[in-house]
Design a protein around this motif. Sequence first.
Motif, PDB file in Angstrom:
ATOM      1  N   ASP A 264      34.375  40.800  38.297  1.00 34.84           N
ATOM      2  CA  ASP A 264      33.826  40.133  39.476  1.00 34.84           C
ATOM      3  C   ASP A 264      32.865  41.014  40.224  1.00 34.84           C
TER       4      ASP A 264
ATOM      5  N   GLU B 199      44.920  46.848  44.920  1.00 32.50           N
ATOM      6  CA  GLU B 199      44.828  45.385  44.989  1.00 32.50           C
ATOM      7  C   GLU B 199      44.402  44.946  46.363  1.00 32.50           C
TER       8      GLU B 199
ATOM      9  N   GLN C 268      42.722  38.696  46.129  1.00 31.63           N
ATOM     10  CA  GLN C 268      42.868  38.187  44.774  1.00 31.63           C
ATOM     11  C   GLN C 268      42.355  39.150  43.728  1.00 31.63           C
ATOM     12  N   LEU C 269      41.781  40.258  44.189  1.00 31.58           N
ATOM     13  CA  LEU C 269      41.129  41.138  43.228  1.00 31.58           C
ATOM     14  C   LEU C 269      41.957  42.380  42.980  1.00 31.58           C
TER      15      LEU C 269
ATOM     16  N   TYR D 130      38.205  42.826  39.395  1.00 30.64           N
ATOM     17  CA  TYR D 130      38.377  41.582  38.644  1.00 30.64           C
ATOM     18  C   TYR D 130      39.566  40.843  39.226  1.00 30.64           C
ATOM     19  N   GLN D 131      39.702  39.604  38.823  1.00 33.83           N
ATOM     20  CA  GLN D 131      40.786  38.780  39.329  1.00 33.83           C
ATOM     21  C   GLN D 131      42.133  39.386  38.953  1.00 33.83           C
ATOM     22  N   LYS D 132      43.021  39.384  39.917  1.00 36.12           N
ATOM     23  CA  LYS D 132      44.297  40.080  39.729  1.00 36.12           C
ATOM     24  C   LYS D 132      45.088  39.534  38.559  1.00 36.12           C
TER      25      LYS D 132
ATOM     26  N   LEU E 152      44.137  38.428  35.806  1.00 31.73           N
ATOM     27  CA  LEU E 152      43.577  38.551  34.464  1.00 31.73           C
ATOM     28  C   LEU E 152      44.118  39.736  33.693  1.00 31.73           C
TER      29      LEU E 152
END
Lengths: 255, 627
Positions: free
Chosen positions: B3, B48, B51-52, B70-72, B74
């Motif tokens: 992201d 963290e 959401q990332l 990146y998205q958590k 994933l």
Amino acid sequence: MDNDSNTGKSKSSRQPGGIAIKDPVMVGVFFSIVVVFLTIMYFYIRNKKRGRSIIIVGPSEAGKTAIFIRIGFGKDVDTVTSTSPNITEYEVPGDAKAPLILKDLPGHEKVRMKYWDSNKIGVRGILCVVDAAGGSKSIRDAAEVLYDVLTDSIVNSVKPDILIFANKQDLPTAKGTKVIRLQLEREITTLRLTKSASLESISGNSSASSKMLGRLDRDFEFDQLYPMKVEFAEGIGNGEEADLKVIFDWLQKVA
Amino acid sequence: MLDLFVIFSQGGIVLWCCQGSKDIILTSVNALIRSVILQERTGDNCYEHGQLTLQYKLDNEFELVFVAGYQKMLKLSYVDKFLDDIHREIRDRFRTKLADKRFHAIGLAIEDLYAEVLQKAEVWGIQIANQPKSMRTFEESRKSKKTVASMIERPGDKTQDKKNVKNKKQESNKTISYHGDVNENEENEEAMDAEIFDSNGTGDGGYQEGDFELPKLVPKGIQRKPGPGKFTKSPKSKTMKAEKDKGKKPRLWELGGSPKDLASLDRTIKDSDSSTISLQEINPDQSILGKMKGMIKPLEVVEDDKKKESGVLNLFKGLVSGKTLTIDDVTPSLEKLKDHLISKNVASEVAVKLCESVATKLNGKVLGTFQTVSSTVRSALEGALLALLRPKRQVDVLREALEARRQGRPFVITFCGVNGVGKSTNLAKICFWLIENDLRVLVAACDTFRAGAVEQLRTHSRHLNALHPPKGGKACVELYEKGYGKDAAGVASEAISYAKDNRIDVVLVDTAGRMQDNEPLMRALAKLIRVNEPDLVLFVGEALVGNEAVDQLVKFNRALADFSDQTHPRLIDGMVLTKFDTIDDKVGAAVSMAYITGQPIVFVGTGQTYTDLRALDSNAVVAALMK
């Protein structure tokens, strides 16, 4: 007779060239005294003298790094919270003197004092950036920074020029210089009270902050700091409408 | 799919930022900087935020930071490799330019490079995922780590061992309560630990990773459903706790301790009219008047001559010797310093994490000519400790109390902590300090459990009023109490409204001591804080505590977060470190507590009289630690 004069000559330590030096130890002592004296003078003068550095201070998120880049490089960059200082040289346009050293110190409380202590030697001018649109919280933070700066021993001996810059004037909630000045003065009056330590304190730290700012019988005003010159200005740090003309003029004056 | 990817300098200038909404990206990066880098938690390279998940890599040679987000959910596996690759690429290509700090303002143009490296990393990730899982080699297996003797099974010996351990357990239960023999305790604990380790089946120590996850302390705004009275405990701490509780004699009232005995136990009815107790009975020590005016004096820790780098060598520091530090270079010095810290009463987990964080910051740094590895490591650790002890926001109680007075409401401070740390004593000291600075104080006796708690506070308030006679008919210190057995939260809210009506400036709320594992009591505390919304929640901890500090603070914070049903629960805002005069220079508890919560230490208690209150002087404490 000749024997006497000969032995007399050999006994006194006469160097070739005719300089009568009594004792090598004395020479050593003399030199070391001179060196020590020079070192002391060097440090004394360094602390007392106005150097060429302009220090940018202020609370976190005020816009210091953005202004630093604008002044030093004439560009616009995105910035994040600084964790270490930025230092560059700034040539004052149209001035033949040596360039000024711009130092942008991080504003975060965790590291602010550390970098201030190591960078304050040789200060010539202090640019304090305040977020004019931040509300009373940012005024309080700015007042704390200013209080620490104004009660610093080196600042009091060198007496640099100070410019307090109300940044972020493009935001709708931004306040003008008059209001900022009043609020800061009121805040420092209160801080003076709460931070004044009793006279019996021992540790070195508290003795620095025990110096009272301005006149005690009245509310604090920046004029009371005479002969230290404190000026106010407002503008916009970066973006399309960046307007830092006042800072450039001030830099020219200070150089 | 990443992201965000940002490269920025430690001075705060963004060198490159991938496409995306800059605001969100920079907000996340700022949160990362404030929570991790400035808090000296750079040991594990993950963070963290919302959401990332943000993974970062520090380049200490050129003072850059690389952050990939990146998205958590994933859980991308190739991000580490991607960060390493791009770091190496940029270092190789822009080495000369990066060495000149002025280049930071100009920025990099690396869109193609970024896309290329990212694609390579993604491909690699897919390859790894598709690979069949390889078998472990013998060296990696657990079997190779066990000793031969432990694996030989002899039926007779096994039962003998179990019997021995069981006997020791029973012994320990009996002996602790009566003798409290330290040596025996330790032996028994070790024996029990050994048994527990085996029962777990893991040979690598019983301390589970999940017990101590620092990032989770930050309030996330995610609702955590409290389980039915469950805290995840490691078995080790559970048994130690059980031992401790068994060791402490249970509170036994001769009359049985049921509510109907309250009448006979309640002492509040007698001598209620305090005005009739003549002031002749109280002989306050008038000499302490005026000593606490103004800001609290900083702590004095005995220190010898400070080691300062000589000014001459400073001039030469600019010359670079070219030696680059690696993790292996710094590890031996760090190990020694870590042991030194632990010997100074810093909690062991905190010392380990601090050293890891310093190692990450030194990796790749270039040494100056006159700097040795050990001195660099030492000064880096000192800097980290100093930054840790400096508060991230100034807590100026006087200033905030005046601000609250201006707003027409009282300034409420709540004291919480485990049993016996000195809450009531330090409350009285802080009360004295406040009245010395011309503020009116209301003491709310919300410790409605411990016998004598209300009387203790009443005695203090009488003493303080004798020292500072009432001004203009109003007493400087008032006590608000409702006896014993009442609900603490209710008493607190009544006290606050009483203060508001009578224009009292500060309210000090004293709560009962409670163990961090006691769920109903922690609930009650969370309720008190949630209902009354104090301005300052101070955790009182004693300086004698060692590794317990970690457990106490983690559990207190967790309980406050779990049992309040708000999105932004109130956590501990600051700490009071008490009994500081009992430790000479083993001042490590301050560091442990500051590291766990990230909050400032507001007061330090150095004795039992009213003037024994100090402010924390980080320089003095760090000097004492590093001596």
